[in-house]
Design a protein around this motif. Sequence first.
Motif, PDB file in Angstrom:
ATOM      1  N   LEU A 266       0.836  -1.215   0.000  1.00 16.75           N
ATOM      2  CA  LEU A 266       0.000   0.000   0.000  1.00 16.75           C
ATOM      3  C   LEU A 266       0.860   1.249   0.000  1.00 16.75           C
ATOM      4  CD1 LEU A 266      -2.884  -0.981   2.447  1.00 16.75           C
ATOM      5  CD2 LEU A 266      -3.033  -0.621  -0.035  1.00 16.75           C
ATOM      6  N   SER A 267       1.946   1.194   0.762  1.00 16.07           N
ATOM      7  CA  SER A 267       2.821   2.357   0.828  1.00 16.07           C
ATOM      8  C   SER A 267       3.438   2.653  -0.549  1.00 16.07           C
ATOM      9  CB  SER A 267       3.901   2.069   1.880  1.00 16.07           C
ATOM     10  OG  SER A 267       4.657   3.192   2.095  1.00 16.07           O
ATOM     11  N   ILE A 268       3.916   1.609  -1.225  1.00 18.55           N
ATOM     12  CA  ILE A 268       4.477   1.790  -2.575  1.00 18.55           C
ATOM     13  C   ILE A 268       3.375   2.253  -3.534  1.00 18.55           C
ATOM     14  CG2 ILE A 268       5.452   0.555  -4.568  1.00 18.55           C
ATOM     15  CD1 ILE A 268       6.999  -1.187  -2.568  1.00 18.55           C
ATOM     16  N   GLY A 269       2.232   1.596  -3.483  1.00 19.74           N
ATOM     17  CA  GLY A 269       1.129   1.964  -4.373  1.00 19.74           C
ATOM     18  C   GLY A 269       0.761   3.432  -4.232  1.00 19.74           C
ATOM     19  N   LYS A 270       0.631   3.879  -2.986  1.00 15.07           N
ATOM     20  CA  LYS A 270       0.258   5.287  -2.765  1.00 15.07           C
ATOM     21  C   LYS A 270       1.335   6.226  -3.306  1.00 15.07           C
ATOM     22  CE  LYS A 270      -0.868   4.690   1.668  1.00 15.07           C
ATOM     23  NZ  LYS A 270      -1.304   4.935   3.047  1.00 15.07           N
ATOM     24  N   GLN A 271       2.599   5.893  -3.026  1.00 14.26           N
ATOM     25  CA  GLN A 271       3.685   6.752  -3.516  1.00 14.26           C
ATOM     26  C   GLN A 271       3.661   6.853  -5.042  1.00 14.26           C
ATOM     27  OE1 GLN A 271       5.802   8.783  -2.015  1.00 14.26           O
ATOM     28  NE2 GLN A 271       4.609   8.194  -0.227  1.00 14.26           N
ATOM     29  N   LEU A 272       3.422   5.734  -5.695  1.00 13.39           N
ATOM     30  CA  LEU A 272       3.405   5.746  -7.172  1.00 13.39           C
ATOM     31  C   LEU A 272       2.257   6.611  -7.692  1.00 13.39           C
ATOM     32  CD1 LEU A 272       4.271   2.030  -8.079  1.00 13.39           C
ATOM     33  CD2 LEU A 272       5.814   3.975  -7.836  1.00 13.39           C
ATOM     34  N   VAL A 273       1.091   6.465  -7.085  1.00 17.35           N
ATOM     35  CA  VAL A 273      -0.052   7.279  -7.531  1.00 17.35           C
ATOM     36  C   VAL A 273       0.230   8.758  -7.272  1.00 17.35           C
ATOM     37  CG1 VAL A 273      -2.499   7.785  -7.148  1.00 17.35           C
ATOM     38  CG2 VAL A 273      -1.726   5.413  -7.220  1.00 17.35           C
ATOM     39  N   LEU A 274       0.702   9.051  -6.070  1.00 13.79           N
ATOM     40  CA  LEU A 274       0.891  10.461  -5.700  1.00 13.79           C
ATOM     41  C   LEU A 274       1.960  11.143  -6.540  1.00 13.79           C
ATOM     42  CD1 LEU A 274       0.662  10.097  -1.815  1.00 13.79           C
ATOM     43  CD2 LEU A 274      -0.916  11.386  -3.280  1.00 13.79           C
ATOM     44  N   SER A 275       2.972  10.377  -6.959  1.00 12.42           N
ATOM     45  CA  SER A 275       4.092  11.026  -7.650  1.00 12.42           C
ATOM     46  C   SER A 275       4.052  10.843  -9.163  1.00 12.42           C
ATOM     47  CB  SER A 275       5.417  10.494  -7.102  1.00 12.42           C
ATOM     48  OG  SER A 275       5.446   9.104  -7.269  1.00 12.42           O
ATOM     49  N   ASN A 276       2.996  10.189  -9.704  1.00 16.62           N
ATOM     50  CA  ASN A 276       3.056   9.797 -11.127  1.00 16.62           C
ATOM     51  C   ASN A 276       3.331  10.974 -12.059  1.00 16.62           C
ATOM     52  OD1 ASN A 276       0.380  10.390 -12.901  1.00 16.62           O
ATOM     53  ND2 ASN A 276      -0.246  10.133 -10.783  1.00 16.62           N
ATOM     54  N   ARG A 277       2.759  12.127 -11.751  1.00 12.38           N
ATOM     55  CA  ARG A 277       2.913  13.252 -12.702  1.00 12.38           C
ATOM     56  C   ARG A 277       4.294  13.893 -12.630  1.00 12.38           C
ATOM     57  NH1 ARG A 277      -1.471  17.372 -12.039  1.00 12.38           N
ATOM     58  NH2 ARG A 277      -1.838  16.583  -9.927  1.00 12.38           N
ATOM     59  N   ASN A 278       5.079  13.531 -11.599  1.00 14.10           N
ATOM     60  CA  ASN A 278       6.424  14.122 -11.477  1.00 14.10           C
ATOM     61  C   ASN A 278       7.537  13.177 -11.905  1.00 14.10           C
ATOM     62  OD1 ASN A 278       5.227  16.394 -10.314  1.00 14.10           O
ATOM     63  ND2 ASN A 278       5.131  15.334  -8.342  1.00 14.10           N
ATOM     64  N   LEU A 279       7.185  11.970 -12.317  1.00 15.00           N
ATOM     65  CA  LEU A 279       8.238  11.003 -12.657  1.00 15.00           C
ATOM     66  C   LEU A 279       8.818  11.249 -14.043  1.00 15.00           C
ATOM     67  CD1 LEU A 279       7.360   9.042 -10.229  1.00 15.00           C
ATOM     68  CD2 LEU A 279       8.313   7.359 -11.775  1.00 15.00           C
ATOM     69  N   ASN A 280      10.145  11.192 -14.141  1.00 17.64           N
ATOM     70  CA  ASN A 280      10.775  11.469 -15.433  1.00 17.64           C
ATOM     71  C   ASN A 280      11.566  10.307 -16.005  1.00 17.64           C
ATOM     72  OD1 ASN A 280       9.855  14.174 -15.680  1.00 17.64           O
ATOM     73  ND2 ASN A 280      11.241  14.696 -13.998  1.00 17.64           N
ATOM     74  N   SER A 281      11.820   9.295 -15.193  1.00 16.25           N
ATOM     75  CA  SER A 281      12.567   8.144 -15.736  1.00 16.25           C
ATOM     76  C   SER A 281      12.159   6.891 -14.980  1.00 16.25           C
ATOM     77  CB  SER A 281      14.076   8.363 -15.578  1.00 16.25           C
ATOM     78  OG  SER A 281      14.421   8.216 -14.213  1.00 16.25           O
ATOM     79  N   ILE A 282      12.420   5.757 -15.585  1.00 14.48           N
ATOM     80  CA  ILE A 282      12.093   4.486 -14.929  1.00 14.48           C
ATOM     81  C   ILE A 282      12.908   4.342 -13.641  1.00 14.48           C
ATOM     82  CG2 ILE A 282      13.757   3.103 -16.264  1.00 14.48           C
ATOM     83  CD1 ILE A 282      10.238   1.978 -15.164  1.00 14.48           C
ATOM     84  N   GLN A 283      14.076   4.972 -13.625  1.00 15.89           N
ATOM     85  CA  GLN A 283      14.914   4.938 -12.422  1.00 15.89           C
ATOM     86  C   GLN A 283      14.198   5.622 -11.248  1.00 15.89           C
ATOM     87  OE1 GLN A 283      17.423   2.896 -13.062  1.00 15.89           O
ATOM     88  NE2 GLN A 283      17.585   2.900 -10.824  1.00 15.89           N
ATOM     89  N   ASP A 284      13.416   6.664 -11.548  1.00 18.69           N
ATOM     90  CA  ASP A 284      12.644   7.334 -10.482  1.00 18.69           C
ATOM     91  C   ASP A 284      11.685   6.344  -9.808  1.00 18.69           C
ATOM     92  OD1 ASP A 284      13.879   9.696 -11.170  1.00 18.69           O
ATOM     93  OD2 ASP A 284      12.131  10.576 -12.174  1.00 18.69           O
ATOM     94  N   LEU A 285      11.060   5.504 -10.633  1.00 17.70           N
ATOM     95  CA  LEU A 285      10.133   4.502 -10.073  1.00 17.70           C
ATOM     96  C   LEU A 285      10.901   3.539  -9.166  1.00 17.70           C
ATOM     97  CD1 LEU A 285       7.428   2.420 -11.928  1.00 17.70           C
ATOM     98  CD2 LEU A 285       9.107   1.302 -10.525  1.00 17.70           C
TER      99      LEU A 285
END
Length: 412
Positions: free
Chosen positions: A373-392
């Motif tokens: 859940l913690s990872i899922g929430k972080q991914l949803v919350l930050s999706n619009r700011n991600l610039n590379s697969i490394q960020d994920l």
Amino acid sequence: MSTYHPLTVNEAMAYARTIPGYFDNNSNLHCSEIGDGNLNLVFHIMDQENHKSIIVKQALPYAKVVGESWPLSLDRARIEREALLMQSRLCPDLVPEVYAFDESMAITVMEDLSDHAIMRKGLLDGNNYPLFAEHMGRFLANTLFYTSDLAMSPQQKKEQVKKFINPDLCKITEDLIFQDPYQQSDNNNYANNIADEALALREHQALHLEVALLRERFLTQTQALLHGDLHTGSIFVTQKSTKVIDPEFAYYGPMGFDIGAIFANLLLNYTAQPGWINDELTIQEKQTSLLLMVENTWNAFESNFRTLWNKDIQDVMATTPGYQDIYVAQLLKDTVGFAGCKIIRRIVGLSHVIDIDNISNDIARETAQRKALSIGKQLVLSNRNLNSIQDLIEIVKNTSQVTTEGVTYEFK
Ligand code: SR1
Ligand code: MG
């Protein structure tokens, strides 16, 4: 055949005998219903003498996992067959062969892949699949590029969109992934020990905003023909071969939804690892290899997608310098957001994954659920700011601790 009714084992065998070039009247057949999914009957039929075998899949007019109170259109069998045929034209080695179908009985007859393992099960058995990323990157690039406006005229594409209107199956996704986890719903399913997490999901307004934006893309963006349910239970694997099955959720939607589905399921397996393995070093090795699989799948997708674009682009305006980079950058953001939504629904929503639910130790299971859940929430919350697969990858690696109601949970 006749008017629709669910097949018995004997009827499935009788039907199999009618398929040209397969079994004859004297074959000594054995049939078992092996469907362990949520929606269909799946018959495995084998000639006991020569071990020739096929799969007869039949859609039921309701969601098997819930019962007859949840009706579902049988048209999904046609959609699944047409999606399989389309995928087979675009990457023939990566999908099962379709041998026959019966529209009125919602039956599709296809290649038996029993010599493969379901990816979810294979991962839980500790296996590595060295060609998975390369295969899935190619599958995604080919199916998404060639079914989009990038590769055909807008008129042709709209004809395709018409063929793949799939309201009942889309509604399942719209409800179970993009709505129920964020409200009180009879569909939700979680144990009491993570009720605090479920409540936090219902109250998190910033999260709701991102989910609403992702839901809007799912509802409105007819970008490409999606598989629509591309989790690790929809992929058969061996060390050398990968086969994508079950595209009954296929419809025209946002490309990142399919890519995100794969990542979500690899990451669910990642969070589950400490529940399956005792040795710290092996856990780390497995987790590193899962993250590498995510990274390599993205990289294989991106490089194949850009190659196809540079070779076969049909949309003249899409050749404008800079457009491809913006398009691919948006795909990554969508992928990450959808991956997050898909992780969250598998923890608190109707349908879970065995990677986590089958962890026998209660504390290890709860820890995996909280970490997911913690990872899922972080991914949803930050999706619009991600610039590379490394960020994920960094987000996943850095989710090592979460504090809920004053209690701090440390994760491996
Ligand atoms: C009611 S069907 C529940 C889930 O099973 C399918 O595999 C899809 O993921 C769907 O959301
Ligand atoms: Mg399925």
